[in-house]
Design a protein around this motif. Structure first.
Motif, PDB file in Angstrom:
ATOM      1  N   TYR A 185     -12.740 -25.925 -15.811  1.00 12.95           N
ATOM      2  CA  TYR A 185     -12.074 -25.119 -14.779  1.00 12.95           C
ATOM      3  C   TYR A 185     -11.632 -23.806 -15.407  1.00 12.95           C
ATOM      4  CZ  TYR A 185     -12.019 -28.747 -11.165  1.00 12.95           C
ATOM      5  OH  TYR A 185     -12.380 -29.666 -10.205  1.00 12.95           O
ATOM      6  N   THR A 186     -12.488 -22.793 -15.259  1.00 13.66           N
ATOM      7  CA  THR A 186     -12.239 -21.503 -15.902  1.00 13.66           C
ATOM      8  C   THR A 186     -11.555 -20.507 -14.967  1.00 13.66           C
ATOM      9  OG1 THR A 186     -14.507 -20.904 -15.317  1.00 13.66           O
ATOM     10  CG2 THR A 186     -14.130 -21.759 -17.544  1.00 13.66           C
ATOM     11  N   CYS A 187     -11.099 -20.982 -13.804  1.00 14.15           N
ATOM     12  CA  CYS A 187     -10.296 -20.128 -12.922  1.00 14.15           C
ATOM     13  C   CYS A 187      -8.925 -19.912 -13.572  1.00 14.15           C
ATOM     14  CB  CYS A 187     -10.132 -20.810 -11.564  1.00 14.15           C
ATOM     15  SG  CYS A 187      -9.449 -22.479 -11.675  1.00 14.15           S
ATOM     16  N   PRO A 188      -8.128 -18.965 -13.091  1.00 20.55           N
ATOM     17  CA  PRO A 188      -6.765 -18.826 -13.614  1.00 20.55           C
ATOM     18  C   PRO A 188      -6.041 -20.172 -13.550  1.00 20.55           C
ATOM     19  CG  PRO A 188      -7.292 -16.963 -12.214  1.00 20.55           C
ATOM     20  CD  PRO A 188      -8.441 -17.927 -12.075  1.00 20.55           C
ATOM     21  N   THR A 189      -5.530 -20.619 -14.696  1.00 18.54           N
ATOM     22  CA  THR A 189      -4.964 -21.962 -14.810  1.00 18.54           C
ATOM     23  C   THR A 189      -3.535 -21.889 -15.332  1.00 18.54           C
ATOM     24  OG1 THR A 189      -7.166 -22.864 -15.281  1.00 18.54           O
ATOM     25  CG2 THR A 189      -5.272 -24.240 -15.874  1.00 18.54           C
ATOM     26  N   TYR A 190      -2.634 -22.577 -14.658  1.00 19.70           N
ATOM     27  CA  TYR A 190      -1.219 -22.587 -15.021  1.00 19.70           C
ATOM     28  C   TYR A 190      -0.791 -24.030 -15.256  1.00 19.70           C
ATOM     29  CZ  TYR A 190      -1.529 -17.927 -12.965  1.00 19.70           C
ATOM     30  OH  TYR A 190      -1.907 -16.639 -12.674  1.00 19.70           O
ATOM     31  N   ILE A 191      -0.094 -24.269 -16.356  1.00 20.85           N
ATOM     32  CA  ILE A 191       0.277 -25.635 -16.711  1.00 20.85           C
ATOM     33  C   ILE A 191       1.791 -25.761 -16.865  1.00 20.85           C
ATOM     34  CG2 ILE A 191       0.017 -27.470 -18.435  1.00 20.85           C
ATOM     35  CD1 ILE A 191      -2.717 -26.283 -19.128  1.00 20.85           C
ATOM     36  N   ALA A 192       2.353 -26.763 -16.190  1.00 20.56           N
ATOM     37  CA  ALA A 192       3.761 -27.123 -16.359  1.00 20.56           C
ATOM     38  C   ALA A 192       3.806 -28.380 -17.233  1.00 20.56           C
ATOM     39  CB  ALA A 192       4.415 -27.388 -15.004  1.00 20.56           C
ATOM     40  N   PRO A 193       4.024 -28.231 -18.538  1.00 18.79           N
ATOM     41  CA  PRO A 193       3.987 -29.398 -19.427  1.00 18.79           C
ATOM     42  C   PRO A 193       5.317 -30.154 -19.446  1.00 18.79           C
ATOM     43  CG  PRO A 193       4.235 -27.396 -20.719  1.00 18.79           C
ATOM     44  CD  PRO A 193       4.186 -26.976 -19.270  1.00 18.79           C
ATOM     45  N   ILE A 264       7.599 -18.026 -12.569  1.00 14.36           N
ATOM     46  CA  ILE A 264       7.484 -18.150 -14.026  1.00 14.36           C
ATOM     47  C   ILE A 264       8.041 -16.889 -14.675  1.00 14.36           C
ATOM     48  CG2 ILE A 264       5.917 -18.514 -15.972  1.00 14.36           C
ATOM     49  CD1 ILE A 264       3.872 -19.635 -13.930  1.00 14.36           C
ATOM     50  N   THR A 265       9.039 -17.044 -15.549  1.00 11.37           N
ATOM     51  CA  THR A 265       9.644 -15.885 -16.210  1.00 11.37           C
ATOM     52  C   THR A 265       9.239 -15.760 -17.683  1.00 11.37           C
ATOM     53  OG1 THR A 265      11.632 -17.167 -16.733  1.00 11.37           O
ATOM     54  CG2 THR A 265      11.645 -15.910 -14.673  1.00 11.37           C
ATOM     55  N   GLU A 266       8.742 -16.838 -18.271  1.00 14.82           N
ATOM     56  CA  GLU A 266       8.264 -16.782 -19.649  1.00 14.82           C
ATOM     57  C   GLU A 266       7.149 -17.810 -19.830  1.00 14.82           C
ATOM     58  OE1 GLU A 266       9.849 -17.627 -24.197  1.00 14.82           O
ATOM     59  OE2 GLU A 266      11.297 -16.900 -22.704  1.00 14.82           O
ATOM     60  N   SER A 267       6.069 -17.391 -20.498  1.00 14.23           N
ATOM     61  CA  SER A 267       4.924 -18.290 -20.666  1.00 14.23           C
ATOM     62  C   SER A 267       4.115 -17.878 -21.882  1.00 14.23           C
ATOM     63  CB  SER A 267       4.034 -18.256 -19.419  1.00 14.23           C
ATOM     64  OG  SER A 267       3.535 -16.937 -19.208  1.00 14.23           O
ATOM     65  N   ASP A 268       3.216 -18.753 -22.294  1.00 16.02           N
ATOM     66  CA  ASP A 268       2.248 -18.456 -23.354  1.00 16.02           C
ATOM     67  C   ASP A 268       0.851 -18.465 -22.764  1.00 16.02           C
ATOM     68  OD1 ASP A 268       4.030 -18.166 -25.415  1.00 16.02           O
ATOM     69  OD2 ASP A 268       3.791 -20.205 -26.191  1.00 16.02           O
ATOM     70  N   GLU A 269       0.004 -17.544 -23.224  1.00 21.87           N
ATOM     71  CA  GLU A 269      -1.412 -17.556 -22.859  1.00 21.87           C
ATOM     72  C   GLU A 269      -2.169 -18.143 -24.047  1.00 21.87           C
ATOM     73  OE1 GLU A 269      -2.578 -16.356 -19.866  1.00 21.87           O
ATOM     74  OE2 GLU A 269      -0.498 -15.993 -19.285  1.00 21.87           O
ATOM     75  N   LYS A 303       7.027 -21.722 -19.857  1.00 22.89           N
ATOM     76  CA  LYS A 303       8.127 -21.957 -20.794  1.00 22.89           C
ATOM     77  C   LYS A 303       9.490 -21.845 -20.119  1.00 22.89           C
ATOM     78  CE  LYS A 303       7.709 -20.551 -25.075  1.00 22.89           C
ATOM     79  NZ  LYS A 303       7.538 -19.648 -26.261  1.00 22.89           N
ATOM     80  N   LYS A 304       9.658 -20.817 -19.274  1.00 27.16           N
ATOM     81  CA  LYS A 304      10.917 -20.638 -18.550  1.00 27.16           C
ATOM     82  C   LYS A 304      10.611 -20.204 -17.124  1.00 27.16           C
ATOM     83  CE  LYS A 304      13.845 -19.412 -22.512  1.00 27.16           C
ATOM     84  NZ  LYS A 304      14.711 -18.356 -23.111  1.00 27.16           N
TER      85      LYS A 304
END
Length: 319
Positions: A185-193, A264-269, A303-304
């Motif tokens: 799945y190479t679409c824009p992907t967002y993960i909430a771990p 989402i206010t903070e994340s990692d790519e 992340k936040k």
């Protein structure tokens, strides 16, 4: 604002129910369909639970599809110790909708069809083990290119497990499916771990205020969440969570992010994958900060988030 078209892939336990209700309460969201998967409880219970949630929200018009009852290869597990054996707190409803309301088309085929008919417009929110998504991409390898975005609740970032030593439930429940989805799945992907949801939990006092509302939806949520709340506040469970020992509706973080782009206010790519082999690490999400996997596609790992927006979504969902 134009409608946000969504498909929800769920294994309806209490937090899936909360996520579904948050989506239903937003006037800018149009849910095309809900696909159901094994996970928190058996597929049959997931189907019944999903219909119960739609009934209390007066939205039985939304199509519900029967998905995969077992993982691709893994031994089947469930989260009955947390959500109750039936997935919704063991408070059955004698007037619950019957399974005759289900659509005839199976979930993976329905997913492919709905996305094809709305190419480039659909946001897929996955809060279950990723089996249905893995099967769907086998049916249509071009499916990810037709998606607007994919939001996942699952995986972990610091090898802090909640099911195995190092693994989060949704990914551990079907590691092969999680691997396929994160690979194809190479679409824009967002993960909430997992660890992120623990750190961004809400105070129990907010939960008390929320469930004190005098509405049918609030009474429903209070009833189904009693079992899992006792578990979450137990001493044993408190040892499992990382930080923020409050009300943690894991799946709803992914849903909130899908609804509101500014949540989402903070994340990692970072490129991500899933460990399939290790004795202790099977099902653990792998984050490739060193770019050793040479994957072009990177996911946004949360992340936040804006917790005030989150609270308001919950309040709106129980009105």
């Amino acid at each position: 604002m134009a409608n946000k078209l969504m498909i929800l892939d769920v294994d309806t336990g209490v937090d899936d129910a909360q996520a579904i209700m948050v989506a239903l309460a937003d006037p800018n969201v149009k849910i095309l369909g809900i696909t159901c998967c094994h996970g928190n409880t058996s597929l049959e219970n997931v189907l019944k639970n999903t219909l119960r949630v739609l009934k209390v929200c007066n939205r039985l018009d939304i199509p519900v599809y029967r998905g995969c009852a077992t993982p691709l290869m893994n031994h089947k597990i469930n989260a009955g110790d947390y959500h109750g054996k039936d997935g919704l707190g063991e408070v059955p409803d004698p007037d619950a909708p019957g399974l005759e309301l289900l659509q005839k088309r199976k979930a993976a085929k329905a997913l492919v069809k709905m996305v094809k008919e709305n190419a480039g417009e659909v946001t897929l929110v996955a809060t279950a083990p990723l089996t249905n998504l893995a099967v769907a991409v086998q049916l249509d390898p071009n499916l990810p290119k037709k998606l607007k975005a994919l939001y996942i609740m699952g995986g972990n970032t610091e090898s802090r497990g909640n099911t195995t030593v190092c693994g989060e439930f949704n990914f551990v429940a079907d590691p092969e499916a999680a691997y396929i989805v994160l690979d194809r799945y190479t679409c824009p992907t967002y993960i909430a771990p997992w660890e992120f949801t623990c750190r961004n939990s809400l105070p129990w006092s907010f939960c008390d205020m929320l469930l004190a509302h005098d509405t049918e939806k609030a009474r429903f949520m209070k009833k189904i969440s009693c079992f899992s709340r006792k578990k979450a506040q137990s001493a044993d469970y408190q040892k499992e969570v990382t930080e923020g020992k409050g009300f943690n509706s894991c799946d709803t973080y992914a849903m909130a992010a899908a609804i509101d782009d500014t949540f989402i206010t903070e994340s990692d790519e970072v490129a991500v994958s899933v460990e399939l082999q290790g004795t202790y690490t099977r099902g653990m999400m792998v984050l490739d900060y060193m770019d050793l996997l040479k994957k072009k596609h990177k996911a946004t790992v949360m992340k936040k988030v804006d917790l005030e927006k989150f609270k308001q979504m919950f309040v709106n969902s129980l009105k």
